[in-house]
Design a protein around this motif. Sequence first.
Motif, PDB file in Angstrom:
ATOM      1  N   LEU A 142      -2.123   8.799  -7.462  1.00 57.43           N
ATOM      2  CA  LEU A 142      -3.069   9.918  -7.403  1.00 57.43           C
ATOM      3  C   LEU A 142      -4.033   9.770  -6.228  1.00 57.43           C
ATOM      4  CD1 LEU A 142      -3.984  10.441 -11.165  1.00 57.43           C
ATOM      5  CD2 LEU A 142      -2.288  11.657  -9.789  1.00 57.43           C
ATOM      6  N   ASP A 143      -4.173   8.556  -5.743  1.00 60.12           N
ATOM      7  CA  ASP A 143      -5.011   8.251  -4.577  1.00 60.12           C
ATOM      8  C   ASP A 143      -4.187   7.363  -3.643  1.00 60.12           C
ATOM      9  OD1 ASP A 143      -7.325   9.351  -6.028  1.00 60.12           O
ATOM     10  OD2 ASP A 143      -7.309   7.451  -7.131  1.00 60.12           O
ATOM     11  N   ASP A 144      -4.776   6.986  -2.516  1.00 60.57           N
ATOM     12  CA  ASP A 144      -4.206   5.876  -1.753  1.00 60.57           C
ATOM     13  C   ASP A 144      -4.327   4.634  -2.632  1.00 60.57           C
ATOM     14  OD1 ASP A 144      -3.816   7.590   0.372  1.00 60.57           O
ATOM     15  OD2 ASP A 144      -5.637   6.983   1.422  1.00 60.57           O
ATOM     16  N   VAL A 145      -3.220   3.950  -2.866  1.00 61.36           N
ATOM     17  CA  VAL A 145      -3.256   2.825  -3.796  1.00 61.36           C
ATOM     18  C   VAL A 145      -2.736   1.556  -3.147  1.00 61.36           C
ATOM     19  CG1 VAL A 145      -2.969   4.312  -5.812  1.00 61.36           C
ATOM     20  CG2 VAL A 145      -0.965   3.273  -4.762  1.00 61.36           C
ATOM     21  N   VAL A 146      -3.174   0.439  -3.706  1.00 60.17           N
ATOM     22  CA  VAL A 146      -2.643  -0.873  -3.344  1.00 60.17           C
ATOM     23  C   VAL A 146      -2.166  -1.528  -4.634  1.00 60.17           C
ATOM     24  CG1 VAL A 146      -3.117  -3.131  -2.355  1.00 60.17           C
ATOM     25  CG2 VAL A 146      -4.219  -1.105  -1.385  1.00 60.17           C
ATOM     26  N   LEU A 147      -0.897  -1.924  -4.653  1.00 58.88           N
ATOM     27  CA  LEU A 147      -0.306  -2.569  -5.825  1.00 58.88           C
ATOM     28  C   LEU A 147       0.006  -4.027  -5.533  1.00 58.88           C
ATOM     29  CD1 LEU A 147       2.311   0.086  -7.074  1.00 58.88           C
ATOM     30  CD2 LEU A 147      -0.130  -0.097  -7.640  1.00 58.88           C
ATOM     31  N   LEU A 148      -0.122  -4.847  -6.560  1.00 59.71           N
ATOM     32  CA  LEU A 148       0.342  -6.231  -6.518  1.00 59.71           C
ATOM     33  C   LEU A 148       1.629  -6.280  -7.324  1.00 59.71           C
ATOM     34  CD1 LEU A 148      -3.045  -8.091  -7.206  1.00 59.71           C
ATOM     35  CD2 LEU A 148      -2.018  -7.503  -4.996  1.00 59.71           C
ATOM     36  N   SER A 176       0.834  -1.201   0.000  1.00 60.22           N
ATOM     37  CA  SER A 176       0.000   0.000   0.000  1.00 60.22           C
ATOM     38  C   SER A 176       0.870   1.252   0.000  1.00 60.22           C
ATOM     39  CB  SER A 176      -0.914   0.024   1.232  1.00 60.22           C
ATOM     40  OG  SER A 176      -1.772  -1.104   1.258  1.00 60.22           O
ATOM     41  N   TYR A 177       0.380   2.288  -0.695  1.00 57.84           N
ATOM     42  CA  TYR A 177       1.070   3.569  -0.757  1.00 57.84           C
ATOM     43  C   TYR A 177       0.062   4.698  -0.549  1.00 57.84           C
ATOM     44  CZ  TYR A 177       4.608   0.795  -3.266  1.00 57.84           C
ATOM     45  OH  TYR A 177       5.526  -0.166  -3.640  1.00 57.84           O
ATOM     46  N   PRO A 178       0.446   5.759   0.152  1.00 59.37           N
ATOM     47  CA  PRO A 178      -0.466   6.896   0.321  1.00 59.37           C
ATOM     48  C   PRO A 178      -0.555   7.737  -0.952  1.00 59.37           C
ATOM     49  CG  PRO A 178       1.619   7.346   1.398  1.00 59.37           C
ATOM     50  CD  PRO A 178       1.689   5.919   0.921  1.00 59.37           C
ATOM     51  N   LYS A 179      -1.526   8.611  -0.986  1.00 52.68           N
ATOM     52  CA  LYS A 179      -1.742   9.522  -2.107  1.00 52.68           C
ATOM     53  C   LYS A 179      -0.522  10.415  -2.322  1.00 52.68           C
ATOM     54  CE  LYS A 179      -4.956  13.187  -3.566  1.00 52.68           C
ATOM     55  NZ  LYS A 179      -6.181  13.937  -3.190  1.00 52.68           N
ATOM     56  N   ILE A 196       0.296  -4.770 -10.797  1.00 54.24           N
ATOM     57  CA  ILE A 196      -1.114  -4.655 -11.144  1.00 54.24           C
ATOM     58  C   ILE A 196      -1.785  -3.823 -10.055  1.00 54.24           C
ATOM     59  CG2 ILE A 196      -3.287  -5.905 -11.488  1.00 54.24           C
ATOM     60  CD1 ILE A 196      -1.629  -8.282 -12.464  1.00 54.24           C
ATOM     61  N   ILE A 197      -2.599  -2.884 -10.459  1.00 58.49           N
ATOM     62  CA  ILE A 197      -3.242  -2.002  -9.491  1.00 58.49           C
ATOM     63  C   ILE A 197      -4.469  -2.707  -8.909  1.00 58.49           C
ATOM     64  CG2 ILE A 197      -4.356   0.241  -9.138  1.00 58.49           C
ATOM     65  CD1 ILE A 197      -2.750   1.227 -11.553  1.00 58.49           C
ATOM     66  N   LYS A 198      -4.462  -2.878  -7.608  1.00 56.21           N
ATOM     67  CA  LYS A 198      -5.599  -3.495  -6.928  1.00 56.21           C
ATOM     68  C   LYS A 198      -6.658  -2.457  -6.577  1.00 56.21           C
ATOM     69  CE  LYS A 198      -6.833  -6.520  -3.057  1.00 56.21           C
ATOM     70  NZ  LYS A 198      -6.326  -7.275  -1.876  1.00 56.21           N
ATOM     71  N   SER A 199      -6.225  -1.262  -6.156  1.00 59.72           N
ATOM     72  CA  SER A 199      -7.176  -0.181  -5.856  1.00 59.72           C
ATOM     73  C   SER A 199      -6.462   1.156  -6.006  1.00 59.72           C
ATOM     74  CB  SER A 199      -7.739  -0.317  -4.438  1.00 59.72           C
ATOM     75  OG  SER A 199      -6.720  -0.184  -3.463  1.00 59.72           O
ATOM     76  N   GLY A 200      -7.249   2.201  -6.304  1.00 62.13           N
ATOM     77  CA  GLY A 200      -6.693   3.533  -6.481  1.00 62.13           C
ATOM     78  C   GLY A 200      -6.284   3.805  -7.917  1.00 62.13           C
ATOM     79  N   ARG A 201      -5.667   4.971  -8.122  1.00 61.91           N
ATOM     80  CA  ARG A 201      -5.225   5.389  -9.450  1.00 61.91           C
ATOM     81  C   ARG A 201      -3.737   5.747  -9.422  1.00 61.91           C
ATOM     82  NH1 ARG A 201      -8.234  10.502 -10.954  1.00 61.91           N
ATOM     83  NH2 ARG A 201      -7.770  10.895  -8.756  1.00 61.91           N
ATOM     84  N   VAL A 202      -3.081   5.457 -10.542  1.00 62.87           N
ATOM     85  CA  VAL A 202      -1.650   5.722 -10.689  1.00 62.87           C
ATOM     86  C   VAL A 202      -1.434   6.496 -11.982  1.00 62.87           C
ATOM     87  CG1 VAL A 202       0.550   4.628 -11.223  1.00 62.87           C
ATOM     88  CG2 VAL A 202      -0.818   3.762  -9.334  1.00 62.87           C
TER      89      VAL A 202
END
Length: 217
Positions: free
Chosen positions: A88-94, A30-33, A49-55
């Motif tokens: 751009l948002d709080d994101v979760v990456l795989l 997980s990464y913050p905005k 792969i983006i699990k949630s949020g925008r990059v």
Amino acid sequence: MPTSLSSTNLLTDLASPDNHHLRAKFTEKSYPKDTFLFAPGHEENLVFIIKSGRVQIYLAVDDKEFSLVILGPGDIYTSHTRAHVKSLDDVVLLLIPTAHIYSYMISHPVLTLPIISVLGKLLKQSFSIIDNLAFKNVCQRLTHFLLHEAHHNGTRDMEGITINPNLTTTQIAAIVGSSRQTVSKILNNMFQAGVLFRKKNGGYLIPDLTLLQGYSH
């Protein structure tokens, strides 16, 4: 000017029982905005792969930024390119080492098609950006962006079509290949001309698409 890929969702493919061995190889992080995730020359060669949020994927030259694409859930990219990657948002990456996913694709070709589809759309997006920069001025590029948002993400009511790209003026400027000051000036001119109105929630109201389309000419 499209900003995202969106139609091919690799999360669905990873959730398949046939791919559970591959899914287990991914590390979830997980990464913050507003975090700079990867820069050109990043040491680790990873696929994510983006699990949630925008990059946001963008190029940076001196003090200028130019956005290539905004990725969302299910989209795929790599840490090892000439582009910068920012949340751009709080994101979760795989995350997975590139070599691992390559070897898995050889033995499990079912994932090859969706991955090639995403990469093909990114290439198409790049050609679209080049075309816009070569043949359209800033006002036309900004108008094209607003019209694309209206057609693909807009909400229609009695007043017109409302769009809420959830982007700052600086981020929109990077998408259309200009400066924040120039984009802000053009938006203000559009407000004065009545072809665009600012909404209280940060979005924009387009009362008439034809008027907006004709404004840039």
